[in-house]
Design a protein around this motif. Structure first.
Motif, PDB file in Angstrom:
ATOM      1  N   ARG B 103      36.090   8.642 -11.278  1.00 34.26           N
ATOM      2  CA  ARG B 103      34.683   8.726 -10.902  1.00 34.26           C
ATOM      3  C   ARG B 103      33.786   8.319 -12.059  1.00 34.26           C
ATOM      4  O   ARG B 103      32.773   7.650 -11.867  1.00 34.26           O
ATOM      5  CB  ARG B 103      34.335  10.142 -10.477  1.00 34.26           C
ATOM      6  CG  ARG B 103      34.953  10.507  -9.149  1.00 34.26           C
ATOM      7  CD  ARG B 103      34.405  11.812  -8.691  1.00 34.26           C
ATOM      8  NE  ARG B 103      32.952  11.758  -8.662  1.00 34.26           N
ATOM      9  CZ  ARG B 103      32.165  12.822  -8.745  1.00 34.26           C
ATOM     10  NH1 ARG B 103      32.682  14.003  -8.894  1.00 34.26           N
ATOM     11  NH2 ARG B 103      30.865  12.681  -8.687  1.00 34.26           N
ATOM     12  N   SER B 106      33.808   4.706 -12.210  1.00 38.63           N
ATOM     13  CA  SER B 106      33.092   4.176 -11.057  1.00 38.63           C
ATOM     14  C   SER B 106      31.582   4.239 -11.277  1.00 38.63           C
ATOM     15  O   SER B 106      30.844   3.332 -10.913  1.00 38.63           O
ATOM     16  CB  SER B 106      33.498   4.972  -9.820  1.00 38.63           C
ATOM     17  OG  SER B 106      32.710   4.619  -8.725  1.00 38.63           O
ATOM     18  N   GLU B 107      31.131   5.336 -11.902  1.00 39.08           N
ATOM     19  CA  GLU B 107      29.696   5.464 -12.136  1.00 39.08           C
ATOM     20  C   GLU B 107      29.207   4.415 -13.123  1.00 39.08           C
ATOM     21  O   GLU B 107      28.079   3.958 -13.044  1.00 39.08           O
ATOM     22  CB  GLU B 107      29.357   6.879 -12.633  1.00 39.08           C
ATOM     23  CG  GLU B 107      29.379   7.872 -11.482  1.00 39.08           C
ATOM     24  CD  GLU B 107      29.029   9.298 -11.894  1.00 39.08           C
ATOM     25  OE1 GLU B 107      28.286   9.472 -12.886  1.00 39.08           O
ATOM     26  OE2 GLU B 107      29.501  10.219 -11.219  1.00 39.08           O
ATOM     27  N   ARG B 110      30.121   0.793 -10.965  1.00 40.10           N
ATOM     28  CA  ARG B 110      29.576   0.690  -9.601  1.00 40.10           C
ATOM     29  C   ARG B 110      30.382  -0.262  -8.717  1.00 40.10           C
ATOM     30  O   ARG B 110      29.839  -0.844  -7.800  1.00 40.10           O
ATOM     31  CB  ARG B 110      28.106   0.232  -9.605  1.00 40.10           C
ATOM     32  CG  ARG B 110      27.194   0.935 -10.568  1.00 40.10           C
ATOM     33  CD  ARG B 110      27.187   2.413 -10.480  1.00 40.10           C
ATOM     34  NE  ARG B 110      26.744   2.958  -9.195  1.00 40.10           N
ATOM     35  CZ  ARG B 110      26.632   4.241  -8.933  1.00 40.10           C
ATOM     36  NH1 ARG B 110      26.964   5.131  -9.849  1.00 40.10           N
ATOM     37  NH2 ARG B 110      26.228   4.670  -7.770  1.00 40.10           N
ATOM     38  N   LEU B 129      38.468   4.207  -5.404  1.00 41.99           N
ATOM     39  CA  LEU B 129      37.087   4.693  -5.338  1.00 41.99           C
ATOM     40  C   LEU B 129      36.182   3.480  -5.297  1.00 41.99           C
ATOM     41  O   LEU B 129      36.317   2.569  -6.109  1.00 41.99           O
ATOM     42  CB  LEU B 129      36.744   5.514  -6.578  1.00 41.99           C
ATOM     43  CG  LEU B 129      37.163   6.967  -6.609  1.00 41.99           C
ATOM     44  CD1 LEU B 129      36.479   7.652  -7.792  1.00 41.99           C
ATOM     45  CD2 LEU B 129      36.810   7.684  -5.325  1.00 41.99           C
ATOM     46  N   SER B 130      35.272   3.456  -4.347  1.00 41.35           N
ATOM     47  CA  SER B 130      34.378   2.316  -4.230  1.00 41.35           C
ATOM     48  C   SER B 130      32.973   2.814  -3.958  1.00 41.35           C
ATOM     49  O   SER B 130      32.787   3.783  -3.239  1.00 41.35           O
ATOM     50  CB  SER B 130      34.823   1.414  -3.079  1.00 41.35           C
ATOM     51  OG  SER B 130      36.183   1.064  -3.237  1.00 41.35           O
ATOM     52  N   THR B 131      32.000   2.163  -4.532  1.00 38.72           N
ATOM     53  CA  THR B 131      30.621   2.549  -4.269  1.00 38.72           C
ATOM     54  C   THR B 131      30.154   1.892  -2.975  1.00 38.72           C
ATOM     55  O   THR B 131      30.781   0.969  -2.467  1.00 38.72           O
ATOM     56  CB  THR B 131      29.705   2.106  -5.431  1.00 38.72           C
ATOM     57  OG1 THR B 131      29.922   0.722  -5.675  1.00 38.72           O
ATOM     58  CG2 THR B 131      30.034   2.889  -6.684  1.00 38.72           C
ATOM     59  N   HIS B 132      29.045   2.387  -2.448  1.00 36.96           N
ATOM     60  CA  HIS B 132      28.483   1.833  -1.210  1.00 36.96           C
ATOM     61  C   HIS B 132      28.348   0.322  -1.287  1.00 36.96           C
ATOM     62  O   HIS B 132      28.627  -0.408  -0.357  1.00 36.96           O
ATOM     63  CB  HIS B 132      27.063   2.353  -0.963  1.00 36.96           C
ATOM     64  CG  HIS B 132      26.983   3.820  -0.802  1.00 36.96           C
ATOM     65  ND1 HIS B 132      27.391   4.443   0.337  1.00 36.96           N
ATOM     66  CD2 HIS B 132      26.551   4.789  -1.637  1.00 36.96           C
ATOM     67  CE1 HIS B 132      27.178   5.741   0.199  1.00 36.96           C
ATOM     68  NE2 HIS B 132      26.677   5.971  -0.992  1.00 36.96           N
TER      69      HIS B 132
END
Lengths: 269, 269
Positions: B103, B106-107, B110, B129-132
Motif C-alpha cells: 500500500r 501504491s500510494e 498510484r 493493488l491498483s488505484t482507481h
C-alpha cells in the motif's frame, strides 16, 4: 457426510467409491487458522481418517498441488488450490471491485476495513485492509465472524431472508467474549434499525474499546451480497462521521457491481 | 494422474477407489479465469468426465461448499473452498505481511503493485493493488505470468536453483505478445544482472509502453520466496527512482518474514 470410521479401525482397507471424495474433503477441512500446518498424525486425527489412508490421499493431493509438504514433513494448503479458489465469484469479483474503495476508506480512517459475505449462519471475511499502526485484531481473511454481534454480521443478518432471520433469532445467542445473552426482541429491533439506517454501529469493550460501523453492498440484482465495515478504537472515534464514509464507500462498491440503488432520493448527484 | 477416460465412454459405472479423487480435482481444474462459471455440459467437457459422473461428483462438491450452483444452474467455485485455500502459507502469510508495504508503494506510484511467487515454471500473482486511475492491465490475482519476460518472473527465475534455470534456458523462449525470440545467453546475462542489482527492470511496448521494476523477497531462512513489483506507464516513469522504492518495500516485507538480509553493509540503520 461425517466420516464416522473410528480412527485406525479400517487401516489399509481401500475406500470404495465416493466416500473417497468426502475423505479428501475431510483432509482439506482439517486445516484452519489455528492449524495451518499439520503433521500426518495430526492430519489423521483431525480428519478421523486412519494414517495409512490419510497419507495415501494426502500424497495424491500433494501431487495435484492442493496440499504441499514442507521440509519438516508437515502438510500445508497448496498454492494450486489457492489458484482455483481465487476464482470463487463471491470472494474474487467482489474483492476486485471493492478494493479501491476500501483503500480510500482506509486512508481516511487509518485503521481496519473489513469486507464480509454470509456463508451459512456466519460471516466470512473476504478482505481486510489494515494500516501499519492499526490496533491488533484477530480477524483473518478467510476467517469467520458471528452474525449477531459484529458490524458486518448485523448488516448481513438484517438483509437476509426473513425465514433465515427467524431461525437465527430462535437460538440462544450471546455476545462473545463477554458471554452476555442477547434477547431476540432486542436483536429484532436492532436489525430493523440497521435496515432503516442503512448502517450498523457496534460498540465493543473487549478486548479493547472499539467501534465498528458497517454498511450493506448490493449487486446488479439489488440483492445484498456483502457488508463493508470500518473498525476503529473507540477513543476519538466519531461514528456519526464514520457512517457517511462507510455508506459512501459501500454505495460506490454496489455501483461498481451494477446496482442502481445509489440513485435513490437521498442521493446528491 | 491425467484422467484418460474417453468422455462418456464409462457413463454410469461407479468409479473405483482413488481415481474418484482425481476426478474431483479434474472438476476443480476445469475452472479458470476465462471460465469462472460452467454449465454441467461445459464442466463435463472440460474435465473429460461423463456428464452423469460429473453431476454426481459436482453435487458432492456443492454439498461440501467446494462448488456453488447459481440460479442459472451453472457451477462456480465455492466460498468454502476459498476459505480453506486462504490458509495456503505461500499466499496468505506472505500476503498478510506484504500488504501494508504494498500500500505504501501504491500510494507513492498510484499505479499497479504486484506480488508473485513461483509455481513450477510460471509466476503466480498472489496479490495486486491498483488505484482507481491505474491503466488497465490483464493481471488477475491467482493468474499466471511467464518467468522470462516479466519483472516478477525475472526476479523469481534469477534466484531459483541453478538446475531449474538451466532447464528454463534450454527451452525456446519468446517475448509475448510480440513473439520476439529470447536468446538463452542474453537471458543468462539478464539474470546475473538481476541478482547483482537486486532488481529487475523490464520495458514493454505492448499493449502500451510500460515499465516494471521488481525486487526479491526473502524469508527467515534467507530463501527467496516471492517478488514484488511496480508497474507504471513508461511516460513519465523514472526507473531509477522506482528501484529504491521497490527494493525498500521488498526489504521491509523480508524483514517482516524474519529475514536478516536487510542488515547488509549497504543498510543505513
Amino acid at each position: 457426510m461425517e466420516n464416522t470410521d473410528p480412527p485406525r479401525a479400517r487401516g489399509r482397507r481401500p475406500p470404495q467409491g465416493d466416500p473417497v471424495v468426502d475423505r479428501a474433503l475431510a483432509l482439506l477441512a482439517a486445516f484452519d487458522v489455528r492449524h495451518p500446518a499439520l503433521s500426518l498424525a495430526e492430519l489423521s486425527r483431525r480428519s478421523a481418517i486412519p494414517p495409512s489412508s490419510a497419507l495415501r490421499l494426502a500424497s495424491r493431493l500433494v501431487e495435484w498441488g492442493a496440499l504441499e509438504r514442507g521440509a519438516d514433513g508437515r502438510f500445508v494448503v497448496g498454492l494450486r488450490l489457492w489458484e482455483v479458489a481465487a476464482l470463487a465469484p463471491r470472494a474474487r469479483g467482489l474483492r476486485q471491485v471493492a478494493l479501491p474503495y476500501m483503500r480510500d476508506l482506509s486512508e481516511v480512517t487509518r485503521q481496519h476495513i473489513l469486507l464480509a459475505v454470509r456463508e451459512g449462519d456466519e460471516a466470512v471475511l473476504v478482505e481486510r485492509l489494515s494500516t501499519h499502526r492499526a490496533m491488533p485484531v484477530l480477524y483473518y481473511v478467510g476467517g469467520r465472524l458471528p452474525l449477531h454481534s459484529t458490524g458486518v454480521g448485523l448488516v448481513l443478518l438484517a438483509h437476509a431472508p426473513a425465514e433465515f432471520q427467524d431461525e437465527v433469532l430462535a437460538r440462544p445467542l450471546v455476545h462473545e467474549p463477554e458471554r452476555i445473552p442477547v434477547s431476540a426482541a432486542a436483536l429484532r429491533r436492532t436489525l430493523a434499525q440497521v435496515r432503516r439506517d442503512g448502517l450498523a454501529v457496534v460498540h465493543r469493550q473487549a478486548p479493547r474499546p472499539l467501534v465498528t460501523v458497517a454498511a450493506p453492498i448490493f449487486d446488479g440484482d439489488e440483492q445484498m451480497i456483502a457488508a463493508l465495515s470500518v473498525l476503529v478504537p473507540e477513543e476519538g472515534a466519531d461514528p456519526r462521521a464514520l457512517g457517511p464514509a462507510v455508506r459512501t464507500a459501500a454505495r460506490a462498491v454496489s455501483r461498481g457491481l451494477g446496482s442502481r440503488i445509489a440513485l435513490g432520493s437521498d442521493e446528491l448527484d
